[in-house]
Motif scaffolding. Structure first.
Motif, PDB file in Angstrom:
ATOM      1  N   LEU A   1       0.829  -1.196   0.000  1.00  0.00           N
ATOM      2  CA  LEU A   1       0.000   0.000   0.000  1.00  0.00           C
ATOM      3  C   LEU A   1       0.870   1.255   0.000  1.00  0.00           C
ATOM      4  O   LEU A   1       2.043   1.192   0.375  1.00  0.00           O
ATOM      5  N   PRO A   2       0.308   2.401  -0.379  1.00  0.00           N
ATOM      6  CA  PRO A   2       1.076   3.654  -0.327  1.00  0.00           C
ATOM      7  C   PRO A   2       1.192   4.226   1.072  1.00  0.00           C
ATOM      8  O   PRO A   2       1.648   5.357   1.242  1.00  0.00           O
ATOM      9  N   TYR A   3       0.778   3.480   2.073  1.00  0.00           N
ATOM     10  CA  TYR A   3       0.918   3.844   3.479  1.00  0.00           C
ATOM     11  C   TYR A   3       1.217   2.572   4.255  1.00  0.00           C
ATOM     12  O   TYR A   3       1.173   1.456   3.704  1.00  0.00           O
ATOM     13  N   SER A   4       1.542   2.705   5.536  1.00  0.00           N
ATOM     14  CA  SER A   4       1.886   1.551   6.359  1.00  0.00           C
ATOM     15  C   SER A   4       1.056   1.553   7.632  1.00  0.00           C
ATOM     16  O   SER A   4       0.987   2.573   8.338  1.00  0.00           O
ATOM     17  N   TYR A   5       0.424   0.421   7.935  1.00  0.00           N
ATOM     18  CA  TYR A   5      -0.270   0.284   9.205  1.00  0.00           C
ATOM     19  C   TYR A   5       0.735   0.221  10.345  1.00  0.00           C
ATOM     20  O   TYR A   5       1.821  -0.368  10.207  1.00  0.00           O
ATOM     21  N   VAL A   6       0.365   0.830  11.463  1.00  0.00           N
ATOM     22  CA  VAL A   6       1.231   0.851  12.649  1.00  0.00           C
ATOM     23  C   VAL A   6       0.388   0.571  13.885  1.00  0.00           C
ATOM     24  O   VAL A   6      -0.850   0.560  13.832  1.00  0.00           O
ATOM     25  N   GLN A   7       1.062   0.348  15.010  1.00  0.00           N
ATOM     26  CA  GLN A   7       0.375   0.094  16.262  1.00  0.00           C
ATOM     27  C   GLN A   7      -0.578   1.249  16.589  1.00  0.00           C
ATOM     28  O   GLN A   7      -0.259   2.426  16.366  1.00  0.00           O
ATOM     29  N   PRO A   8      -1.771   0.959  17.098  1.00  0.00           N
ATOM     30  CA  PRO A   8      -2.715   2.015  17.451  1.00  0.00           C
ATOM     31  C   PRO A   8      -2.092   3.055  18.374  1.00  0.00           C
ATOM     32  O   PRO A   8      -1.443   2.723  19.363  1.00  0.00           O
ATOM     33  N   GLY A   9      -2.260   4.304  18.001  1.00  0.00           N
ATOM     34  CA  GLY A   9      -1.731   5.389  18.818  1.00  0.00           C
ATOM     35  C   GLY A   9      -0.349   5.858  18.424  1.00  0.00           C
ATOM     36  O   GLY A   9       0.146   6.827  19.005  1.00  0.00           O
ATOM     37  N   THR A  10       0.264   5.203  17.426  1.00  0.00           N
ATOM     38  CA  THR A  10       1.618   5.601  17.007  1.00  0.00           C
ATOM     39  C   THR A  10       1.629   6.192  15.601  1.00  0.00           C
ATOM     40  O   THR A  10       2.698   6.510  15.088  1.00  0.00           O
ATOM     41  N   GLY A  11       0.446   6.344  14.994  1.00  0.00           N
ATOM     42  CA  GLY A  11       0.370   6.826  13.624  1.00  0.00           C
ATOM     43  C   GLY A  11      -0.258   8.194  13.512  1.00  0.00           C
ATOM     44  O   GLY A  11      -0.244   8.999  14.450  1.00  0.00           O
ATOM     45  N   GLU A  12      -0.828   8.447  12.357  1.00  0.00           N
ATOM     46  CA  GLU A  12      -1.314   9.775  12.006  1.00  0.00           C
ATOM     47  C   GLU A  12      -2.837   9.907  12.041  1.00  0.00           C
ATOM     48  O   GLU A  12      -3.360  11.012  11.836  1.00  0.00           O
ATOM     49  N   PHE A  13      -3.547   8.821  12.293  1.00  0.00           N
ATOM     50  CA  PHE A  13      -5.002   8.905  12.279  1.00  0.00           C
ATOM     51  C   PHE A  13      -5.489   9.823  13.403  1.00  0.00           C
ATOM     52  O   PHE A  13      -5.073   9.673  14.565  1.00  0.00           O
ATOM     53  N   PRO A  14      -6.389  10.770  13.120  1.00  0.00           N
ATOM     54  CA  PRO A  14      -6.825  11.762  14.117  1.00  0.00           C
ATOM     55  C   PRO A  14      -7.888  11.198  15.073  1.00  0.00           C
ATOM     56  O   PRO A  14      -9.032  11.635  15.095  1.00  0.00           O
ATOM     57  N   MET A  15      -7.474  10.252  15.896  1.00  0.00           N
ATOM     58  CA  MET A  15      -8.419   9.573  16.778  1.00  0.00           C
ATOM     59  C   MET A  15      -9.013  10.507  17.828  1.00  0.00           C
ATOM     60  O   MET A  15     -10.193  10.386  18.170  1.00  0.00           O
ATOM     61  N   THR A  16      -8.217  11.422  18.351  1.00  0.00           N
ATOM     62  CA  THR A  16      -8.729  12.334  19.379  1.00  0.00           C
ATOM     63  C   THR A  16      -9.902  13.149  18.858  1.00  0.00           C
ATOM     64  O   THR A  16     -10.937  13.297  19.523  1.00  0.00           O
ATOM     65  N   ALA A  17      -9.762  13.671  17.648  1.00  0.00           N
ATOM     66  CA  ALA A  17     -10.839  14.465  17.056  1.00  0.00           C
ATOM     67  C   ALA A  17     -12.066  13.601  16.796  1.00  0.00           C
ATOM     68  O   ALA A  17     -13.211  14.025  17.024  1.00  0.00           O
TER      69      ALA A  17
END
Length: 277
Positions: free
Chosen positions: A216-232
């Motif tokens: 993929l053009p991105y890489s999955y990482v451990q929850p909380g260590t990436g760029e996904f805006p979970m707080t929002a």
């Protein structure tokens, strides 16, 4: 079985067995219980995504599966099928219907399907609508209690596709894959939530970074260590009193370089990244 609805809205935690496909059903349920997870959505077990064959071999009959699940403190919130609304051949529909006796006996009320398609143009929307109509007629005729729940996986990850789809299918149930609409579709999850909240009682979450991976053009990482805006996202869910499923879809079956699901669950718990834990 886990109850989705409640007088007091509260997020329910779940995970997809896509992250532990090698496990048997009892082992997946035990993994969830050990991590305080309330439910699992079943995509693969015993190394196969052919769940009907797996259930038949292990439990003999739908009643046999139901008996096993009745004794578990962990519920099953969905069976995840491979049917696509766009491209639903007669054979694919028949394979989908093989899940129904198992879901009905076990009290599993959600059967996940994919949206399919690539463009969200009028022809794809019409084909998706036709498949939904086939299901409505079939479910009414047979008296099925389970619902077809559509994951935002393919054309529904595209910008502005969800509102156009909901115009023709306003009462459909969605599994919102928050990562797909964000990473693949470039959409702000807070804005997407405004579009899907009336139709959604089940979310998929995962995390990634922009670094290209093997597939993929991105890489999955451990929850909380990436760029996904979970707080929002969590703030938006909390503001609306969301009381459905938030499920970690750890895609280890397709990306075997990922660490075990147990490691991802522990990372999510430690970081406080995942609501419901």
């Amino acid at each position: 079985m886990i109850a989705i609805d409640s007088d007091t809205p509260r997020i329910r935690s779940a995970f997809s067995t896509l992250g532990c496909a090698e496990l048997e059903l009892n082992e997946a349920l035990e993994l969830a219980a050990n991590h305080g997870i309330e439910a699992i959505e079943i995509r693969a077990l015993g190394g196969t995504v052919d769940l009907v064959s797996y259930f038949t071999e292990r439990f003999g009959s739908p009643a046999g599966l139901a008996k096993v699940l009745e004794g578990s403190p962990v519920g099953v919130c969905a069976f995840n099928t491979s049917l696509r609304l766009v491209g639903a051949t007669a054979q694919a529909k028949e394979e989908f219907l093989r899940y129904l006796p198992w879901a009905e006996a076990a009290g599993v009320r959600s059967l996940r399907v994919f949206d399919g398609g690539e463009t969200a143009d009028q022809s794809e929307l019409a084909e998706a609508s036709a498949t939904l109509q086939w299901w409505r007629e079939t479910a009414a005729r047979e008296g099925f209690r389970a619902a077809m729940v559509i994951e935002t996986h393919d054309f529904l990850a595209l910008p502005d596709a969800i509102p156009r789809f909901l115009e023709i299918a306003p009462d459909c149930a969605l599994i919102w894959d928050t990562h797909h609409t964000w990473r693949k579709g470039g959409q702000d999850p807070v804005e997407t939530w405004k579009q899907v909240r009336r139709n959604t009682h089940h979310l998929h979450v995962k995390d990634s970074v922009s670094r290209p991976g093997p597939r993929l053009p991105y890489s999955y990482v451990q929850p909380g260590t990436g760029e996904f805006p979970m707080t929002a996202l969590c703030s938006a869910l909390g503001a609306d009193g969301y009381g459905g499923i938030v499920s970690l879809e750890w895609e280890r079956l397709w990306h075997q370089d990922l660490p075990p699901l147990s490691s991802a669950l522990e990372a999510a718990r430690r970081s406080g990244w995942w609501p419901g834990l």
